[in-house]
Design a protein around this motif. Sequence first.
Motif, PDB file in Angstrom:
ATOM      1  N   ASP A 158     -10.315  14.575 -29.148  1.00 15.39           N
ATOM      2  CA  ASP A 158      -9.067  14.077 -29.748  1.00 15.39           C
ATOM      3  C   ASP A 158      -9.262  13.700 -31.206  1.00 15.39           C
ATOM      4  O   ASP A 158      -8.375  13.888 -32.036  1.00 15.39           O
ATOM      5  N   SER A 159     -10.436  13.180 -31.536  1.00 15.30           N
ATOM      6  CA  SER A 159     -10.713  12.857 -32.930  1.00 15.30           C
ATOM      7  C   SER A 159     -10.837  14.139 -33.751  1.00 15.30           C
ATOM      8  O   SER A 159     -10.213  14.285 -34.804  1.00 15.30           O
TER       9      SER A 159
ATOM     10  N   PHE B 138      -9.029  16.984 -25.634  1.00 13.66           N
ATOM     11  CA  PHE B 138      -9.693  16.079 -24.694  1.00 13.66           C
ATOM     12  C   PHE B 138      -9.454  14.651 -25.148  1.00 13.66           C
ATOM     13  O   PHE B 138     -10.144  14.130 -26.021  1.00 13.66           O
TER      14      PHE B 138
ATOM     15  N   ASN C 289      -9.667  11.116 -24.812  1.00 13.98           N
ATOM     16  CA  ASN C 289     -10.260   9.915 -24.221  1.00 13.98           C
ATOM     17  C   ASN C 289      -9.973   8.686 -25.087  1.00 13.98           C
ATOM     18  O   ASN C 289     -10.580   7.639 -24.919  1.00 13.98           O
TER      19      ASN C 289
ATOM     20  N   GLY D 286     -10.495   8.050 -28.326  1.00 15.22           N
ATOM     21  CA  GLY D 286     -11.389   7.531 -29.345  1.00 15.22           C
ATOM     22  C   GLY D 286     -12.415   8.520 -29.837  1.00 15.22           C
ATOM     23  O   GLY D 286     -12.576   9.617 -29.307  1.00 15.22           O
ATOM     24  N   ILE D 287     -13.085   8.122 -30.901  1.00 18.74           N
ATOM     25  CA  ILE D 287     -14.262   8.834 -31.375  1.00 18.74           C
ATOM     26  C   ILE D 287     -15.377   8.444 -30.405  1.00 18.74           C
ATOM     27  O   ILE D 287     -15.627   7.244 -30.222  1.00 18.74           O
TER      28      ILE D 287
HETATM   29 MG    MG Z   1     -12.405  11.319 -28.063  1.00 18.50          MG
END
Ligand code: MG
Length: 571
Positions: free
Chosen positions: A446-447, A471, A473, A475-476
């Motif tokens: 996602d990052s 994907f 989740n 966050g990094i």
């Molecule tokens: Mg992530």
Amino acid sequence: MAPAITDGFHLVVDALKLNGLDTIYGVAGIPITDLARLAQAEGMRYFGFRHEQSAGYAAAIAGYLTRKPGICLTVSAPGFLNGMVALANATTNGFPMIQISGSSDRAIVDLQQGDYEELDQMNAAKPYAKAAFRVNRAEDIGIGIARAIRAALSGRPGGVYLDLTADVLAATIDSRAASESLVQVVDPAPPRIPSPESIERALKLLAAAERPLIILGKGAAYAQADSDLRAWIETTGIPYLPMSMAKGLLPDDHPQSAAAARSFALSQADVVMLIGARLNWLLAHGKGSQWNERVRFVQIDIEPTEMDSNRPIAAPIVADIGSAMRCLLDAARPGRIKPNREWLEQIASRKRQNIERMQARLSANPDPMNFYSALRAIRDVLAGRPDIYVVNEGANTLDFGRNIIDMYEPRKRLDSGTWGVMGIGMGYAIGAATASGKPVVAIEGDSAFGFSGMEIETICRYGLPIVVAVFNNGGIYRGDDANRSGGSEPSPTTLMKNARYDKLIEAFGGAGYHASDTESLGKALTDALASGRPALINCVIDPTAGTESGHIQNLNPKSSLSDSKQRGDAG
Ligand code: MG
Ligand code: ADP
């Protein structure tokens, strides 16, 4: 009768077309808008992006896939600099690319009198490019483009910068003189034939080896010597490891693949043959606990100075891989190279163990999904579609994706590469789709997706067969990190956990899917691929899944002070 005249814009297009360059990736603006229009009018394909970095990534990966320099067109100063990351990435990875940028009035730029978009672009580009040129006269456009093509393609390919001033573009020139100034580049990537001595030295070392191992890198993929490479591996019987973008050169389920026993193979091999792979950070520089202390190396590389860059190379073969493979195959007497039977059995048994362990992880079906289960769902759909390109970036999404998604055809996996760069996603996806006409699945953290996410408008505008799986989740690395001050602002690695990335693509008329389990993910991917239309799947991943920095935690320096000390006074 007055002589017929042409201008710089036309000459650039003529020079590109004369050399078989038929596609431009760019962002229009001063002073190159008319160049983009004219290129399209003259039958070239032009793909307009939302950010120059993505246009540059598209050009670079198109260059890698086609062995013709990918062309990226940028406006002056800020647009030029936006493209520079992609050009530097191309140089680092060895992808042939030419960034052509318009530039402002040199007389004003050089006296720093404050021109619109003022920057000495050619000199700014030099440290990041394999070569940088500036054209100052319309009659030099042909030579300038010829030099750029040769620099991008010959030897180790790379990114080349070509500066075209606004004056040169607008300059008029007699048509006859113009056409005589064009250059059709002959043999821009000449083969480099290995010396017979270097071949014999390598064969001798390999024949004496007990536990030989081959490592295939993306240079081997770029070389497109697929059948000779496979013949070499199969006739010698040497086990091999593919670097990530070399996956699929031989199908990942090939019996000689040691990928599932990677650590074991690296730690035990006594002679390693590097084929188009560098001993850089991705291979721990060839030393340390991952490696057999007494390992000796054969290396095939087109770049002479790559030899001994990290470790002494006992048998360097400076050559293009196609020529080297043919010489090796010709010179190797059948049976001369024979890996120890015990070595092959050890690798095979390690593989069985590790595959079993992986199988157990992959067959779990946690709610919410983790990286294993989501990637398994994608893997199962892609297993029936070896023709599909896979783009992959992120931290955990990249590391797990590399191991779980098997590749069956050469050059189908495109990922963060040598720099470990985030942001290649949509650019590579668009470059691969437009250069090949084939569908692409981009598996994105996602990052990572955020760096190029706006290009989904580009994907929809051109109606490209690209499916993006985000994907998510939150966050990094992970989505559960806390603000260590105890305050309410999100932590440095936090992103929005409940973000609906699928809604973004709907804004542009693409298909959005929201997948919170493996079944809906598999179905979404199947449906999206069947439609052949742009799609984005928001894959809900457990925010506690994933490790910081993925598989390269060792590269992430950590504060040795305790949390309370870090907080200082606030503690
Ligand atoms: Mg992530
Ligand atoms: P990986 O990351 O997959 O290990 P690298 O990018 O580190 O691959 O290494 C690729 C190497 O391949 C580079 O050193 C480059 O000089 C070399 N190379 C590229 N094209 C060719 C070619 N046609 N023949 C021989 N070597 C090549």
